[in-house]
Design an enzyme around this catalytic site. Sequence first.
Site, PDB file in Angstrom:
ATOM      1  N   GLN A   1      -0.949 -18.384   3.317  1.00  0.00           N
ATOM      2  CA  GLN A   1      -0.951 -17.034   3.869  1.00  0.00           C
ATOM      3  C   GLN A   1      -1.438 -16.057   2.815  1.00  0.00           C
ATOM      4  OE1 GLN A   1       2.680 -16.092   6.032  1.00  0.00           O
ATOM      5  NE2 GLN A   1       2.655 -14.008   5.241  1.00  0.00           N
ATOM      6  N   ASP A   2      -2.234 -15.081   3.228  1.00  0.00           N
ATOM      7  CA  ASP A   2      -2.650 -13.971   2.374  1.00  0.00           C
ATOM      8  C   ASP A   2      -2.030 -12.696   2.917  1.00  0.00           C
ATOM      9  OD1 ASP A   2      -4.228 -15.475   0.695  1.00  0.00           O
ATOM     10  OD2 ASP A   2      -6.130 -14.811   1.522  1.00  0.00           O
TER      11      ASP A   2
ATOM     12  N   LYS B   1       3.992 -17.028  -5.128  1.00  0.00           N
ATOM     13  CA  LYS B   1       3.060 -15.931  -4.857  1.00  0.00           C
ATOM     14  C   LYS B   1       2.093 -15.756  -6.024  1.00  0.00           C
ATOM     15  CE  LYS B   1       6.548 -13.430  -2.193  1.00  0.00           C
ATOM     16  NZ  LYS B   1       7.410 -12.246  -2.142  1.00  0.00           N
TER      17      LYS B   1
ATOM     18  N   TYR C   1      -1.697 -10.710  -2.154  1.00  0.00           N
ATOM     19  CA  TYR C   1      -1.025 -11.878  -2.703  1.00  0.00           C
ATOM     20  C   TYR C   1      -1.075 -13.033  -1.727  1.00  0.00           C
ATOM     21  CZ  TYR C   1       3.193 -10.021  -0.340  1.00  0.00           C
ATOM     22  OH  TYR C   1       4.088  -9.514   0.561  1.00  0.00           O
TER      23      TYR C   1
ATOM     24  N   HIS D   1      10.682 -11.112  -6.232  1.00  0.00           N
ATOM     25  CA  HIS D   1       9.431 -10.434  -6.584  1.00  0.00           C
ATOM     26  C   HIS D   1       9.461  -8.993  -6.099  1.00  0.00           C
ATOM     27  CE1 HIS D   1       5.259  -9.162  -5.503  1.00  0.00           C
ATOM     28  NE2 HIS D   1       5.143  -9.421  -6.789  1.00  0.00           N
TER      29      HIS D   1
ATOM     30  N   ARG E   1     -25.114  -4.363 -11.368  1.00  0.00           N
ATOM     31  CA  ARG E   1     -24.820  -4.414  -9.926  1.00  0.00           C
ATOM     32  C   ARG E   1     -23.336  -4.303  -9.635  1.00  0.00           C
ATOM     33  NH1 ARG E   1     -26.827 -10.125  -8.735  1.00  0.00           N
ATOM     34  NH2 ARG E   1     -25.813 -10.326 -10.744  1.00  0.00           N
TER      35      ARG E   1
ATOM     36  N   GLU F   1     -13.933 -15.464  -9.739  1.00  0.00           N
ATOM     37  CA  GLU F   1     -13.121 -16.292  -8.855  1.00  0.00           C
ATOM     38  C   GLU F   1     -11.685 -15.835  -9.008  1.00  0.00           C
ATOM     39  OE1 GLU F   1     -13.451 -20.437  -9.912  1.00  0.00           O
ATOM     40  OE2 GLU F   1     -15.222 -20.706  -8.670  1.00  0.00           O
TER      41      GLU F   1
ATOM     42  N   ARG G   1       8.707  -1.733  -4.073  1.00  0.00           N
ATOM     43  CA  ARG G   1       8.968  -2.778  -3.081  1.00  0.00           C
ATOM     44  C   ARG G   1       9.654  -3.940  -3.787  1.00  0.00           C
ATOM     45  NH1 ARG G   1       5.708  -2.172   1.656  1.00  0.00           N
ATOM     46  NH2 ARG G   1       4.166  -0.512   1.438  1.00  0.00           N
TER      47      ARG G   1
ATOM     48  N   HIS H   1      12.183  -9.142  -3.433  1.00  0.00           N
ATOM     49  CA  HIS H   1      12.217  -9.987  -2.249  1.00  0.00           C
ATOM     50  C   HIS H   1      12.098 -11.469  -2.588  1.00  0.00           C
ATOM     51  CE1 HIS H   1      10.189  -6.268  -0.306  1.00  0.00           C
ATOM     52  NE2 HIS H   1      11.507  -6.109  -0.360  1.00  0.00           N
TER      53      HIS H   1
ATOM     54  N   LYS I   1      15.768  -1.325   3.774  1.00  0.00           N
ATOM     55  CA  LYS I   1      16.075  -2.737   3.509  1.00  0.00           C
ATOM     56  C   LYS I   1      16.248  -2.974   2.012  1.00  0.00           C
ATOM     57  CE  LYS I   1      12.722  -5.739   3.506  1.00  0.00           C
ATOM     58  NZ  LYS I   1      11.623  -6.625   3.891  1.00  0.00           N
ATOM     59  N   ASP I   2      15.361  -2.397   1.202  1.00  0.00           N
ATOM     60  CA  ASP I   2      15.447  -2.600  -0.241  1.00  0.00           C
ATOM     61  C   ASP I   2      16.621  -1.832  -0.859  1.00  0.00           C
ATOM     62  OD1 ASP I   2      13.256  -4.197   0.099  1.00  0.00           O
ATOM     63  OD2 ASP I   2      11.847  -2.860  -0.897  1.00  0.00           O
TER      64      ASP I   2
END
Length: 181
Positions: free
Chosen positions: A47-48, A71, A131, A118, A23, A28, A59, A62, A167-168
């Site tokens: 927060q997700d 995270k 994350y 990160h 299937r 988890e 990216r 940060h 920004k990066d």
Amino acid sequence: MNIIPTEVSDVFITEPRVFEDQRGFFYESFNEKAFAEKLGVEIHFVQDNHSRSTQNVLRGLHYQIQQPQGKLVRAVVGSVFDVAVDLRKSSPTFGQWVGSILSAENKRQLWVPAGFGHGFCVMSEVAEVLYKTTDYYAPQHERCVLWNDPDLAINWPLTADPVVSAKDQAGQPLKSAEVFS
């Protein structure tokens, strides 16, 4: 859940126990009790976040100097090279980085504690990264260490020039970045 320590203190890779059959699969992705028992760290997520990027998008790196975020990062589509950089001045691994391939196939996750920078680069045609964070996004406290800082010498597995936000591109070298005590 299997825990894989890394060379950088407090950063871990987690491998879930996956149940697969005709299937599909089930696992988890996070269990607060198991995480606390295995890592000895109690974590509460608030927060997700979900990002989608194309190949060679980079990216990072940060972090938030106030309201620092831990995270728990995973790729649910495609694959990324995910990086954590220790920005805790008092740490024996200050300025060191660890990278791991996270993919929809390997289902690995990277635990990036508060006090770390990160970032990630996309290795597949497209990648979606989810994350969880331990504190809320606070743009006024956001900082960025330059992704290609020669002192860090991160070996990003890019196949072309990276696609990086303005920004990066304006990130600070580690030598002049605001870091944690």
